[in-house]
Write a protein that holds these residues in place. Structure first.
Motif, PDB file in Angstrom:
ATOM      1  N   ALA A 130       8.086   2.464  -5.385  1.00 38.72           N
ATOM      2  CA  ALA A 130       6.726   1.922  -5.435  1.00 38.72           C
ATOM      3  C   ALA A 130       6.126   1.995  -4.040  1.00 38.72           C
ATOM      4  CB  ALA A 130       6.754   0.490  -5.946  1.00 38.72           C
ATOM      5  N   GLY A 131       4.832   2.268  -3.984  1.00 37.67           N
ATOM      6  CA  GLY A 131       4.206   2.398  -2.672  1.00 37.67           C
ATOM      7  C   GLY A 131       2.746   2.020  -2.716  1.00 37.67           C
ATOM      8  N   PRO A 132       2.072   2.156  -1.606  1.00 34.01           N
ATOM      9  CA  PRO A 132       2.621   2.632  -0.334  1.00 34.01           C
ATOM     10  C   PRO A 132       3.340   1.518   0.418  1.00 34.01           C
ATOM     11  CG  PRO A 132       0.261   2.223  -0.100  1.00 34.01           C
ATOM     12  CD  PRO A 132       0.603   1.906  -1.517  1.00 34.01           C
ATOM     13  N   SER A 133       4.431   1.882   1.079  1.00 37.26           N
ATOM     14  CA  SER A 133       5.195   0.905   1.862  1.00 37.26           C
ATOM     15  C   SER A 133       4.913   1.117   3.340  1.00 37.26           C
ATOM     16  CB  SER A 133       6.694   1.106   1.661  1.00 37.26           C
ATOM     17  OG  SER A 133       7.057   0.841   0.353  1.00 37.26           O
ATOM     18  N   ARG A 134       4.831   0.042   4.045  1.00 33.75           N
ATOM     19  CA  ARG A 134       4.749   0.156   5.503  1.00 33.75           C
ATOM     20  C   ARG A 134       6.178   0.261   6.012  1.00 33.75           C
ATOM     21  NH1 ARG A 134       0.804  -0.907   9.283  1.00 33.75           N
ATOM     22  NH2 ARG A 134       2.018  -1.858  10.941  1.00 33.75           N
ATOM     23  N   LEU A 135       6.570   1.436   6.404  1.00 33.66           N
ATOM     24  CA  LEU A 135       7.951   1.601   6.880  1.00 33.66           C
ATOM     25  C   LEU A 135       8.039   1.089   8.308  1.00 33.66           C
ATOM     26  CD1 LEU A 135       8.701   5.204   5.522  1.00 33.66           C
ATOM     27  CD2 LEU A 135       9.253   3.000   4.453  1.00 33.66           C
TER      28      LEU A 135
END
Ligand code: UD1
Length: 448
Positions: free
Chosen positions: A378-383
């Motif tokens: 699931a995204g968007p993820s802040r990496l």
């Protein structure tokens, strides 16, 4: 060329010393990157060179660890392997003294098993280590062995080694695989080129690297042809001759750099990039929203839609060529972590290829491992920067991609695995503006 001094395996530093990459992410990559020759073509071409006593010459060979392992393995057999200048290898198999491929080679690289077909066919015998050791079950080689048996070989398995003999010559035959196998197909082709009579191999792998091998074998004088998309036919010859061949570009490396531009919001031109070998992958990248423009041998990647409207989730499934390559599933996973919505990933080829997602989760990705073949991202993820560990080549390159997209600093242990298949990856990323430091495990970080 000023720096064209020959160098050899023995001259190089210990190749598998554990390494660490430290990557400071969050900067868009931009510029031009040259794509190297394909690992999965070069290794098979070097194995094919043992089908003749005459010298073979390969250009555009990637300077990677697996190629050096193959060169070392061949030298141990008594084959002359010269490396007269970077990216050029010459292989002369006139005096093969020792028809034995040891565990040391097999443990380092599964592709050492590509020597089964050519050595058995040319010399009538070989003892070769099982590349899975005794760990049969995952990534077995049973289909290679069955193919050789179909051609009349006698093969016993004892203490982790296959003892293979072909009384007289191998016989051309119908080789039917229950599933598509890339190296299984290629081993069967190599064996069939010197077998007596006609062979039909199906379903045959359709990978571009398999066709590159066929192109080289034809230059050697072999009678090999892809008669249907999934069928390869071979008329065995008594002898083959030496030949010269330029390795095709590496589509997996190219896909990795496409994702690098995409997830950093950068713009990158890939040179000598095989657009026509990347159909399924590029179609997914475009569906996600990455700007892709194919030239004659370039791919322009525009990752700025990431910054504008963002990317869209996509469901993906790996498959034999021309489907999405399983080797591009990890880079694709990094891309999907930056897309809005939930993406379903179905890994159809291998059982352990989704495990790396656990490391991506440490960097902040929203990953759900459903079973060994299915995951949801699931995204968007802040990496964000983290300390991660890589256990294999493709996962390693993908964690580098995640680190380039992340804010903060990521420390990647096990970085040396990446050198197995990527030529100078750290330098190529640096030339695009990335901040990466490579050091031996256990040594302190220096500021650059
Ligand atoms: C090659 C590639 C690898 C790629 C893979 C799939 C090289 C050096 N490596 O690996 O990068 O990820 O194709 O595209 O070219 N299988 C068996 N028995 C066998 C052989 C394979 O059961 O004897 C199974 C495998 O476990 C796997 C499937 O068949 O599930 C396909 O594997 P295969 O195509 O053979 O992979 P490789 O040739 O080893």
């Amino acid at each position: 060329m000023a720096d064209a001094k020959p160098f050899y395996w023995e001259d190089r530093p210990e190749p598998v010393a554990p390494e660490v990459f430290t990557i400071e992410g969050g900067r868009p990559l931009s510029g031009t990157v040259p794509i190297s020759g394909a690992k999965n073509a070069a290794l098979k071409l070097m194995a094919a060179a043992t089908l003749t006593g005459e010298r073979c010459r390969f250009t555009n060979v990637p300077e990677i660890e697996d190629v050096r392992v193959m060169a070392e393995t061949l030298r141990d057999l008594g084959v002359v392997v010269d490396h007269p200048e970077p990216n050029v290898y010459e292989v002369a198999s006139g005096d093969v003294e020792w028809l034995f491929v040891p565990l040391e080679a097999a443990a380092k690289m599964r592709a050492s098993f590509m020597l089964l077909g050519p050595l058995l066919s040319r010399f009538g015998r070989v003892i070769i280590s099982n590349p899975g050791g005794d760990r049969i079950g995952r990534r077995p080689v049973d289909l290679h062995v069955d193919a050789m048996r179909a051609m009349g070989a006698q093969i016993d398995y004892r203490n982790g080694y296959f003892f293979a003999t072909a009384p007289g010559r191998l016989r051309g035959s119908e080789v039917r695989f229950p599933t598509v196998t890339v190296m299984g197909t290629e081993n069967a082709i190599l064996a069939a080129t010197l077998a007596e009579g006609h062979s039909v191999i199906r379903p045959a792998a359709r990978e571009p690297e398999t066709d590159d091998l066929i192109a080289f074998l034809r230059k050697m004088g072999a009678d090999v042809e892809r008669t249907y998309a999934d069928t390869i036919e071979v008329n065995g010859k008594r002898r083959l001759r030496g030949a010269e061949h330029a390795v095709i570009p590496d589509r997996i490396e190219a896909g990795t750099f496409v994702v690098a531009a995409a997830v950093t919001g950068g713009t990158v031109r890939l040179e000598r990039a095989p657009c026509d070998h990347l159909g399924a992958f590029l179609e997914i990248a475009e569906r996600v929203g990455v700007g892709i423009t194919c030239g004659t041998d370039t791919i322009d990647v525009d990752g700025t839609p990431l910054l504008d409207g963002g990317y869209r989730a996509a469901d993906v499934e790996t498959a034999p060529y021309p489907g999405l390559a399983t080797d591009l599933q990890p880079p694709t996973g990094v891309l999907l972590s930056q897309a809005t919505g939930t993406s379903n990933v179905h890994e159809t080829i291998f059982e352990d290829r989704l495990e790396w997602l656990g490391e991506l989760r440490k960097m902040g990705a929203d990953v759900r491992l459903i079973d060994e073949h299915h995951a949801a991202i699931a995204g968007p993820s802040r990496l964000s920067g983290a300390e991660v560990e890589i256990g294999d080549l493709r996962a390693g390159a993908s964690l580098m991609l995640a680190a380039l997209a992340a804010t903060g600093t990521t420390t990647i242990h096990g970085a040396h695995h990446v050198h197995r298949g990527y030529e100078n990856i750290q330098r190529k990323f640096q030339d695009l503006g990335a901040r990466i430091e490579r050091r031996a495990e256990g040594t302190p970080v220096t500021t650059s």
